[in-house]
Design a protein around this motif. Structure first.
Motif, PDB file in Angstrom:
ATOM      1  N   ILE A 201      19.277 -12.037 118.933  1.00 21.05           N
ATOM      2  CA  ILE A 201      18.734 -13.112 119.753  1.00 21.05           C
ATOM      3  C   ILE A 201      17.245 -12.847 119.929  1.00 21.05           C
ATOM      4  O   ILE A 201      16.850 -11.791 120.437  1.00 21.05           O
ATOM      5  CB  ILE A 201      19.432 -13.198 121.120  1.00 21.05           C
ATOM      6  CG1 ILE A 201      20.900 -13.571 120.935  1.00 21.05           C
ATOM      7  CG2 ILE A 201      18.731 -14.220 122.010  1.00 21.05           C
ATOM      8  CD1 ILE A 201      21.678 -13.649 122.228  1.00 21.05           C
ATOM      9  N   TRP A 203      13.981 -14.461 121.681  1.00 20.80           N
ATOM     10  CA  TRP A 203      13.530 -15.499 122.612  1.00 20.80           C
ATOM     11  C   TRP A 203      12.060 -15.287 122.922  1.00 20.80           C
ATOM     12  O   TRP A 203      11.637 -14.172 123.205  1.00 20.80           O
ATOM     13  CB  TRP A 203      14.328 -15.459 123.917  1.00 20.80           C
ATOM     14  CG  TRP A 203      13.960 -16.627 124.797  1.00 20.80           C
ATOM     15  CD1 TRP A 203      14.553 -17.840 124.848  1.00 20.80           C
ATOM     16  CD2 TRP A 203      12.870 -16.661 125.734  1.00 20.80           C
ATOM     17  NE1 TRP A 203      13.898 -18.643 125.743  1.00 20.80           N
ATOM     18  CE2 TRP A 203      12.859 -17.953 126.303  1.00 20.80           C
ATOM     19  CE3 TRP A 203      11.889 -15.749 126.141  1.00 20.80           C
ATOM     20  CZ2 TRP A 203      11.921 -18.338 127.254  1.00 20.80           C
ATOM     21  CZ3 TRP A 203      10.945 -16.138 127.079  1.00 20.80           C
ATOM     22  CH2 TRP A 203      10.975 -17.421 127.627  1.00 20.80           C
ATOM     23  N   SER A 214      20.901 -18.296 124.506  1.00 22.73           N
ATOM     24  CA  SER A 214      19.897 -17.298 124.879  1.00 22.73           C
ATOM     25  C   SER A 214      19.520 -17.394 126.356  1.00 22.73           C
ATOM     26  O   SER A 214      18.413 -17.034 126.736  1.00 22.73           O
ATOM     27  CB  SER A 214      18.645 -17.458 124.004  1.00 22.73           C
ATOM     28  OG  SER A 214      18.099 -18.764 124.155  1.00 22.73           O
ATOM     29  N   SER A 217      18.735 -13.965 127.806  1.00 23.47           N
ATOM     30  CA  SER A 217      17.473 -13.468 127.239  1.00 23.47           C
ATOM     31  C   SER A 217      16.285 -14.142 127.915  1.00 23.47           C
ATOM     32  O   SER A 217      15.291 -13.494 128.257  1.00 23.47           O
ATOM     33  CB  SER A 217      17.438 -13.724 125.731  1.00 23.47           C
ATOM     34  OG  SER A 217      18.467 -13.021 125.084  1.00 23.47           O
TER      35      SER A 217
END
Length: 277
Positions: A201, A203, A214, A217
């Motif tokens: 992931i 971000w 996400s 995140s």
């Protein structure tokens, strides 16, 4: 033109005018330009008149040396009659004909050196981790090496417990941390988010990035005031056993750096799990 295409030459660029209409090309370089380019390529160079007699301009065709064997490039120059002889001009232009190939070769060499330097960073990270015999020393070394080599403000490593949740094990340049703090809990939630989806992931994600969740995140990044956060699951026998998180307070990770973090994580996972037992 391409060596596999129909034998028709296509205009790449013109000078001093940035573009010319077909009638202008014919007027400036002659109605038989296609045949002239073919002769120049086959022979290496050729000369001739660019206009009907009484001629006022000559033309020179010169094959350009490019490293891509599938491409055919010819430069056609229009010059006033009565200037240097064709032989004198061709002699001066022979050096220029090699410049495209030299540029491409130098660029490839620079790219190869850059890739070698980049993957040396990964190798040195892995070597440093394998040089530690104890789990905490190995985990801290991994985080510190990634933080140093990939310009991270912080790198964290968490391990999967009972295949259900993540517990933070190490933070770069940090000997102790409060396991019950809101920041640590947010970080563990971020890692679990990546582990649950079994994919990295990043971000904020690039525009062309595939769909993934996400939220954790983003929440962690905003809590910490980060410009970008990268969470990479670490697998052993297809099971996610840990997650490494790399943070930046300014700037972003390049695609190459993301790949390098992936590779480093993949190469040290088995070692970390061995010393953790």
């Amino acid at each position: 033109r391409s060596s596999t295409a129909t034998p028709e030459w296509r205009l790449l660029l013109t000078w001093p005018q940035p573009s010319l209409a077909p009638v202008q090309i014919q007027n400036n370089f002659g109605p038989d330009l296609q045949d002239f380019a073919n002769r120049a390529f086959e022979a290496g160079s050729t000369t001739g008149w660019a206009d009907a007699r009484p001629a006022t301009h000559g033309r020179i065709g010169l094959r350009m040396d490019v490293s891509d064997a599938g491409q055919r490039v010819v430069a056609v120059l229009r010059r006033p009659a009565g200037a240097q002889t064709e032989e004198e001009v061709l002699r001066d232009l022979q050096v220029a004909a090699t410049l495209p190939s030299l540029y491409q070769k130098n660029r490839a060499a620079r790219q190869a050196r850059g890739e070698a330097d980049a993957y040396r960073e990964v190798l040195e990270t892995v070597t440093a981790v394998f040089g530690r015999d104890r789990f905490m020393a190995s985990a801290m070394t991994f985080c510190n090496e990634l933080a140093h080599r990939f310009e991270c403000d912080q790198v964290s490593l968490g391990f999967m417990i009972d295949k259900r949740y993540i517990r933070l094990a190490a933070i770069s340049q940090t000997a102790r941390f409060d396991k019950k703090s809101s920041v640590v809990q947010a970080l563990e939630a971020l890692m679990e988010e990546a582990a649950d989806q079994q994919q990295e992931i990043l971000w904020p994600a690039p525009a062309d990035e595939g769909a993934f969740i996400s939220r954790q995140s983003e929440a962690y990044a905003r809590l910490r005031g980060l410009s970008q956060v990268l969470a990479v699951p670490m697998r052993l026998k297809n099971d996610v056993v840990a997650v490494v998180c790399c943070e930046r307070a300014a700037g972003s990770f390049t695609p190459e750096q993301v790949r390098q973090v992936h590779l480093a994580a993949e190469l040290v996972t088995g070692r970390l799990m061995d010393v953790r037992r």
